[in-house]
Design a protein around this motif. Structure first.
Motif, PDB file in Angstrom:
ATOM      1  N   ALA A 196       0.819  -1.219   0.000  1.00 41.25           N
ATOM      2  CA  ALA A 196       0.000   0.000   0.000  1.00 41.25           C
ATOM      3  C   ALA A 196       0.850   1.265   0.000  1.00 41.25           C
ATOM      4  O   ALA A 196       0.409   2.321   0.452  1.00 41.25           O
ATOM      5  CB  ALA A 196      -0.955  -0.009   1.192  1.00 41.25           C
ATOM      6  N   ASN A 197       2.086   1.121  -0.498  1.00 37.53           N
ATOM      7  CA  ASN A 197       3.006   2.266  -0.603  1.00 37.53           C
ATOM      8  C   ASN A 197       3.224   2.976   0.738  1.00 37.53           C
ATOM      9  O   ASN A 197       3.358   4.207   0.803  1.00 37.53           O
ATOM     10  CB  ASN A 197       2.483   3.278  -1.633  1.00 37.53           C
ATOM     11  N   LYS A 198       3.262   2.189   1.810  1.00 39.23           N
ATOM     12  CA  LYS A 198       3.527   2.754   3.127  1.00 39.23           C
ATOM     13  C   LYS A 198       5.001   3.149   3.245  1.00 39.23           C
ATOM     14  O   LYS A 198       5.830   2.806   2.408  1.00 39.23           O
ATOM     15  CB  LYS A 198       3.158   1.752   4.216  1.00 39.23           C
ATOM     16  N   GLN A 199       5.328   3.831   4.328  1.00 41.17           N
ATOM     17  CA  GLN A 199       6.686   4.312   4.503  1.00 41.17           C
ATOM     18  C   GLN A 199       7.647   3.218   4.955  1.00 41.17           C
ATOM     19  O   GLN A 199       8.846   3.314   4.714  1.00 41.17           O
ATOM     20  CB  GLN A 199       6.712   5.463   5.522  1.00 41.17           C
ATOM     21  N   VAL A 200       7.154   2.190   5.627  1.00 42.85           N
ATOM     22  CA  VAL A 200       8.018   1.123   6.125  1.00 42.85           C
ATOM     23  C   VAL A 200       7.642  -0.189   5.459  1.00 42.85           C
ATOM     24  O   VAL A 200       6.479  -0.446   5.144  1.00 42.85           O
ATOM     25  CB  VAL A 200       7.924   0.989   7.658  1.00 42.85           C
ATOM     26  N   CYS A 201       8.671  -1.022   5.261  1.00 41.69           N
ATOM     27  CA  CYS A 201       8.484  -2.319   4.613  1.00 41.69           C
ATOM     28  C   CYS A 201       8.735  -3.420   5.637  1.00 41.69           C
ATOM     29  O   CYS A 201       9.701  -3.367   6.410  1.00 41.69           O
ATOM     30  CB  CYS A 201       9.439  -2.456   3.436  1.00 41.69           C
ATOM     31  N   GLY A 202       7.868  -4.422   5.641  1.00 40.68           N
ATOM     32  CA  GLY A 202       8.020  -5.533   6.570  1.00 40.68           C
ATOM     33  C   GLY A 202       9.147  -6.472   6.206  1.00 40.68           C
ATOM     34  O   GLY A 202       9.547  -7.310   7.014  1.00 40.68           O
ATOM     35  N   GLY A 252       5.673 -12.200  -0.879  1.00 39.29           N
ATOM     36  CA  GLY A 252       4.827 -11.287  -1.627  1.00 39.29           C
ATOM     37  C   GLY A 252       5.028 -11.382  -3.131  1.00 39.29           C
ATOM     38  O   GLY A 252       4.114 -11.057  -3.906  1.00 39.29           O
ATOM     39  N   ALA A 253       6.204 -11.850  -3.569  1.00 35.40           N
ATOM     40  CA  ALA A 253       6.471 -11.970  -5.002  1.00 35.40           C
ATOM     41  C   ALA A 253       5.843 -13.215  -5.603  1.00 35.40           C
ATOM     42  O   ALA A 253       5.814 -13.366  -6.832  1.00 35.40           O
ATOM     43  CB  ALA A 253       7.984 -11.983  -5.244  1.00 35.40           C
ATOM     44  N   LEU A 254       5.326 -14.125  -4.763  1.00 34.38           N
ATOM     45  CA  LEU A 254       4.862 -15.419  -5.251  1.00 34.38           C
ATOM     46  C   LEU A 254       3.348 -15.553  -5.233  1.00 34.38           C
ATOM     47  O   LEU A 254       2.813 -16.653  -5.369  1.00 34.38           O
ATOM     48  CB  LEU A 254       5.468 -16.539  -4.391  1.00 34.38           C
ATOM     49  N   ALA A 255       2.624 -14.440  -5.099  1.00 33.74           N
ATOM     50  CA  ALA A 255       1.165 -14.495  -5.050  1.00 33.74           C
ATOM     51  C   ALA A 255       0.572 -15.062  -6.331  1.00 33.74           C
ATOM     52  O   ALA A 255      -0.478 -15.712  -6.317  1.00 33.74           O
ATOM     53  CB  ALA A 255       0.599 -13.111  -4.771  1.00 33.74           C
ATOM     54  N   ALA A 256       1.239 -14.835  -7.463  1.00 36.36           N
ATOM     55  CA  ALA A 256       0.742 -15.338  -8.750  1.00 36.36           C
ATOM     56  C   ALA A 256       1.481 -16.594  -9.197  1.00 36.36           C
ATOM     57  O   ALA A 256       1.473 -16.942 -10.375  1.00 36.36           O
ATOM     58  CB  ALA A 256       0.872 -14.246  -9.812  1.00 36.36           C
ATOM     59  N   GLY A 257       2.136 -17.284  -8.252  1.00 40.22           N
ATOM     60  CA  GLY A 257       2.865 -18.497  -8.592  1.00 40.22           C
ATOM     61  C   GLY A 257       4.316 -18.217  -8.907  1.00 40.22           C
ATOM     62  O   GLY A 257       4.790 -17.073  -8.866  1.00 40.22           O
ATOM     63  N   ASP A 258       5.053 -19.300  -9.232  1.00 45.97           N
ATOM     64  CA  ASP A 258       6.483 -19.145  -9.492  1.00 45.97           C
ATOM     65  C   ASP A 258       6.882 -19.497 -10.921  1.00 45.97           C
ATOM     66  O   ASP A 258       8.031 -19.291 -11.316  1.00 45.97           O
ATOM     67  CB  ASP A 258       7.293 -20.012  -8.517  1.00 45.97           C
ATOM     68  N   GLY A 318      -6.759  -8.864  -5.432  1.00 45.30           N
ATOM     69  CA  GLY A 318      -7.203  -7.631  -4.814  1.00 45.30           C
ATOM     70  C   GLY A 318      -6.446  -7.246  -3.558  1.00 45.30           C
ATOM     71  O   GLY A 318      -6.760  -6.238  -2.927  1.00 45.30           O
ATOM     72  N   HIS A 319      -5.474  -8.020  -3.169  1.00 48.39           N
ATOM     73  CA  HIS A 319      -4.680  -7.728  -1.973  1.00 48.39           C
ATOM     74  C   HIS A 319      -3.302  -7.194  -2.385  1.00 48.39           C
ATOM     75  O   HIS A 319      -2.887  -7.252  -3.537  1.00 48.39           O
ATOM     76  CB  HIS A 319      -4.519  -8.985  -1.106  1.00 48.39           C
ATOM     77  N   ASP A 320      -2.589  -6.701  -1.407  1.00 46.71           N
ATOM     78  CA  ASP A 320      -1.230  -6.201  -1.626  1.00 46.71           C
ATOM     79  C   ASP A 320      -0.340  -6.741  -0.508  1.00 46.71           C
ATOM     80  O   ASP A 320      -0.822  -7.104   0.573  1.00 46.71           O
ATOM     81  CB  ASP A 320      -1.208  -4.672  -1.645  1.00 46.71           C
ATOM     82  N   ASP A 321       0.963  -6.776  -0.743  1.00 44.56           N
ATOM     83  CA  ASP A 321       1.888  -7.290   0.258  1.00 44.56           C
ATOM     84  C   ASP A 321       3.264  -6.694  -0.010  1.00 44.56           C
ATOM     85  O   ASP A 321       3.543  -6.194  -1.107  1.00 44.56           O
ATOM     86  CB  ASP A 321       1.951  -8.827   0.188  1.00 44.56           C
TER      87      ASP A 321
END
Length: 777
Positions: free
Chosen positions: A575-581, A719-725, A758-761
């Motif tokens: 969600a383009n927040k300032q901090v990344c998990g 988060g990079a693997l939401a659409a598979g690998d 519809g989600h983000d990560d």
């Protein structure tokens, strides 16, 4: 030794090259000429005879001509014919006895060849002129000086002919070389501009360079040598022996502080030693010489004295090193086993204590019976005639207590409730005692958890010591000589070393570990520092891995390996927040391995960012400090578990590439797949595992592979693997670029575009490309 003999035998054959032969003879001629022009006691010149007696036989006649020319030129020397006769006599002795190998190789041969002609010709002059006792004493002293300097010339010539470098010379050879150079500079003391002597200015500059690069030993040896030689040149300069010696000593003492401090220390010390003889004209001239020399020294580039690095280092003691290594390994290994046994004992005692001391729910029922039933008229009926039925009625309450936390009179079975007149009191008592039981049980569970964690920490420390012992076992020797050279390089760069270890493993690979004082004002140039350390050690090193802990700086270096890497990383914040998990790091560990690391804190936002950054930060610091991967993981896991009362979870995805042989090790704790491209084909690396921060007993799930020239490694957060690998493998296989950063950004961009739920990560992609060291990216 073999190298020295080979060069000695092949030396005459070089005469086949006329240019080199002529140049060599010119060097002999010039050196002998300078020696014969050097005056001692104002009117004596014994060093030309010493040169004829000591220079290599291949340059004998050039030395004879050079010395004769020096004595024939106008000077204040007494009776030049005396020296010409001694030169010819020394040459004749050497020519006559040249075939007697055993005799001419003896240590006192050259000194005697210089001493006897000087003494014999001097006695002839005394006999003819009838000189007094003072002149006799001076001639005898001159003969001894000729013999002594001949010995210095001989030892220095042997080192040069053997082709040995400066760092291979022992203390005696260094001193002889310093005195020999002083004898060559002595003639320049007569070249002066006003009261300033060129020779003494050069001597002071040499002392300052030796003190800066050689420390106390370098400054002392050079200062004493220069002082002795130049104090003999003429009357009134005897103070120079003390002034130069004290100045060199103090300049060496202050050399770690910097060039300016070393210069100031020399000036003050020299002035103190000089002014004690009074305000004489020559003393004042000497102070001017020191001022001119120190100014020139500060103007000369610092690197000009770099060849002196290692000159004054002491040779190592191999047997002592091996004994020390074995002793340290044995102590570490024994300490590791002892801590491991402590861990087992703590765990065993903890289990016994828990089984013995933990609260028992039967105690709740016993206390209720004591409180309510002890004075009841039906006690005999309930607890003597029908004990089993009554106890079963209480035991039936256990499940209801655990599910509801309390009971009422309707929870007792019908048989017991029908004849018990105090059922309400019993229910209240059971509830009261159960609440106490619950509190004690929770406290004991927490205590058990703490005891388990303490035992786990003992086991972790045991593993840490075992890792250290295993690492030390790989090292065949500790090179103290190289460590001294590295220390001199660091001091030259303005870095104050506290401890230095140069270790060579069984594969003849050297690694260097340095602990230095942290200097905020020093800007470390890693490239220049690496080049200088590589030069003095005779090996090619990588740039150092630097870490700072509690005011101390640790530098870890390894030899330049067969492979080198180029990395790139791209991130997307949810969600383009300032901090990344997600948090990542990439660094060489100083032992020839490249480390790639991604940690994903569970969730998104600030809480996840703290967990991920904490895991990455602690793990990176521990690895840089030399802690093994497994022990470091357990420490990070414990840190997350005790960070707060809330649950803290994070994944760890770690890859370690050995840059010497290409071996790659994957270590995962809850991390997703990785992609490996070998020979143009993408391979998925998967190792199911648990994240850290959940259980005390956590371990990496490991796998291994290997990489070669042009291969790629891609580490991903989930988060990079939401659409598979599959699409990632296809992208990696088809990528033909040269910059890994571009591939990382492309994967992140596509991962965002391909997500359709519809989600983000948070997304992190770390790419490493491997190339051979002699190839270009």
């Amino acid at each position: 030794m073999i190298k020295a003999k080979t060069e000695r035998i092949s030396f005459p054959a070089v005469a086949a090259d006329p240019t080199k032969a002529v140049a060599r003879q010119l060097v002999y001629f010039t050196a002998a000429l300078l020696c014969s022009r050097g005056l001692v006691f104002g009117h004596y010149a014994p060093f030309g005879v010493a040169a004829v007696a000591a220079f290599p036989y291949a340059g004998l006649w050039s030395a004879v001509l050079g010395s004769a020319a020096g004595y024939l030129l106008p000077s204040s020397v007494n009776v030049p014919v005396h020296y010409l006769a001694a030169v010819l006599a020394a040459a004749a002795i050497r020519w006559t006895l040249n075939d007697m190998m055993k005799l001419k190789m003896h240590a006192i041969f050259a000194p005697m060849v210089a001493f006897l002609p000087m003494l014999a010709t001097a006695m002839a002059i005394i006999f003819v002129n009838g000189s007094g006792s003072e002149a006799v004493a001076m001639y005898i002293a001159e003969a001894f000086l000729a013999g002594g300097v001949a010995y210095f010339f001989t030892r220095t010539s042997e080192v040069i002919i053997a082709g040995r470098s400066a760092d291979e010379m022992n203390a005696q050879e260094i001193t002889c070389a310093a005195l020999s150079v002083g004898a060559l500079l002595l003639p320049l003391s007569n070249l002066a501009i006003g009261p300033v002597s060129l020779g003494r200015v050069l001597a002071v500059i040499a002392v300052l360079f030796a003190a800066y690069y050689g420390g106390v030993s370098g400054g002392s040896v050079t200062g004493i040598a220069a002082g002795i030689v130049f104090s003999l040149s003429t009357s009134g300069l005897n103070y120079l022996s003390g002034a130069y010696a004290l100045g060199g000593l103090m300049a060496g003492v202050f050399s770690p502080v910097g060039r300016l401090a070393s210069v100031v220390a020399f000036i003050i010390s020299n002035a103190v030693a000089s002014l004690q003889v009074g305000n004489q004209e020559k003393v004042i001239g000497g102070l001017y010489e020191v001022m001119v020399a120190t100014v020139l020294y500060m103007l000369i580039p610092q690197k000009a004295g770099a060849p002196m690095i290692g000159l004054f280092s002491c040779p190592d003691d191999t047997s002592r090193m091996d004994g020390l290594r074995r002793s340290v390994i044995m102590k570490l290994d024994y300490a590791a086993k002892a801590l491991g046994s402590v861990s087992d004992s703590v765990e065993e005692v903890s289990k016994k204590l828990y089984s013995t001391c933990a609260p028992d729910i039967n105690g709740v029922y016993k206390r209720t019976i004591d409180d309510v039933c002890s004075n009841c008229g039906l006690k005999v009926y309930c607890w003597e005639r029908n004990y089993n039925d009554s106890m079963n009625s209480f035991n039936d309450l256990t499940e209801k207590l655990r599910s509801k936390g309390e009971v009422d009179r309707n929870d007792f079975n019908a048989q017991f409730a029908s004849h018990c007149s105090r059922l309400a009191a019993i229910a209240d008592s059971v509830n009261s005692h159960y609440r106490e039981f619950s509190i004690k049980d929770a406290a004991e569970s927490r205590a058990q958890q703490v005891r388990s964690m303490v035992a786990d920490q003992f086991a972790t420390t045991s593993n840490l010591l075992e890792d250290m012992a295993a690492e030390l076992e790989l090292y065949e020797q500790f090179d103290f000589n190289a460590a001294q050279k590295v220390g001199e390089v660091l001091r030259g760069a303005g870095i104050l070393p506290i401890d230095i270890s140069c270790r060579v493993d069984r594969f003849d690979r050297m690694s260097i570990e340095i602990i230095a004082a942290q200097a905020e004002s020093v800007r470390m140039n890693k490239a220049e520092l690496t080049d200088e350390i590589s030069r003095v050690c005779g090996r090619v090193f990588q740039h150092p891995c630097v870490s700072v802990v509690k005011g101390k700086c640790r530098l870890q270096m390894a030899e330049r390996p067969f492979f080198r890497v180029q990395t790139g990383c791209a991130q997307h914040t949810c969600a383009n927040k300032q901090v990344c998990g997600d948090s990542w790091d990439c660094f060489p560990d100083g032992n020839g391995r490249q480390i790639l690391l991604i940690s994903d804190g569970m969730g998104t936002g600030g809480r996840a960012a703290v967990d991920g950054a904490m895991a990455t930060g602690i793990l990176s610091r521990l690895i840089k400090a030399g802690i093994g991967f497994d022990a470091a993981l357990k420490i990070v896991n414990s840190a997350l578990m005790v960070k707060s009362g809330d649950e803290s979870l994070a994944t760890i995805d770690l890859a370690a590439l050995d840059l010497f042989n290409g071996n790659l090790e994957f270590m995962k704790a809850g991390a997703p797949i990785s992609i490996l491209r070998k020979s143009g084909r993408a391979v998925v690396i998967d190792a199911p595992s648990l994240p850290i921060g959940i259980l005390n007993d956590i371990n990496f799930t490991k796998s291994s592979d290997s990489l070669g020239d042009g291969d790629l490694l891609v580490l991903l957060s989930d988060g990079a693997l939401a659409a598979g690998d599959d699409w990632i493998c296809d992208t990696v296989e088809k990528w033909k670029g040269q910059v890994p950063q571009e591939l990382a950004e492309e994967i992140v961009t596509q991962a965002i575009a391909r997500r359709a739920d519809g989600h983000d990560d948070d997304i992190t992609v770390l790419v490493m490309k491997v190339k051979e060291s002699d190839s270009s990216f």
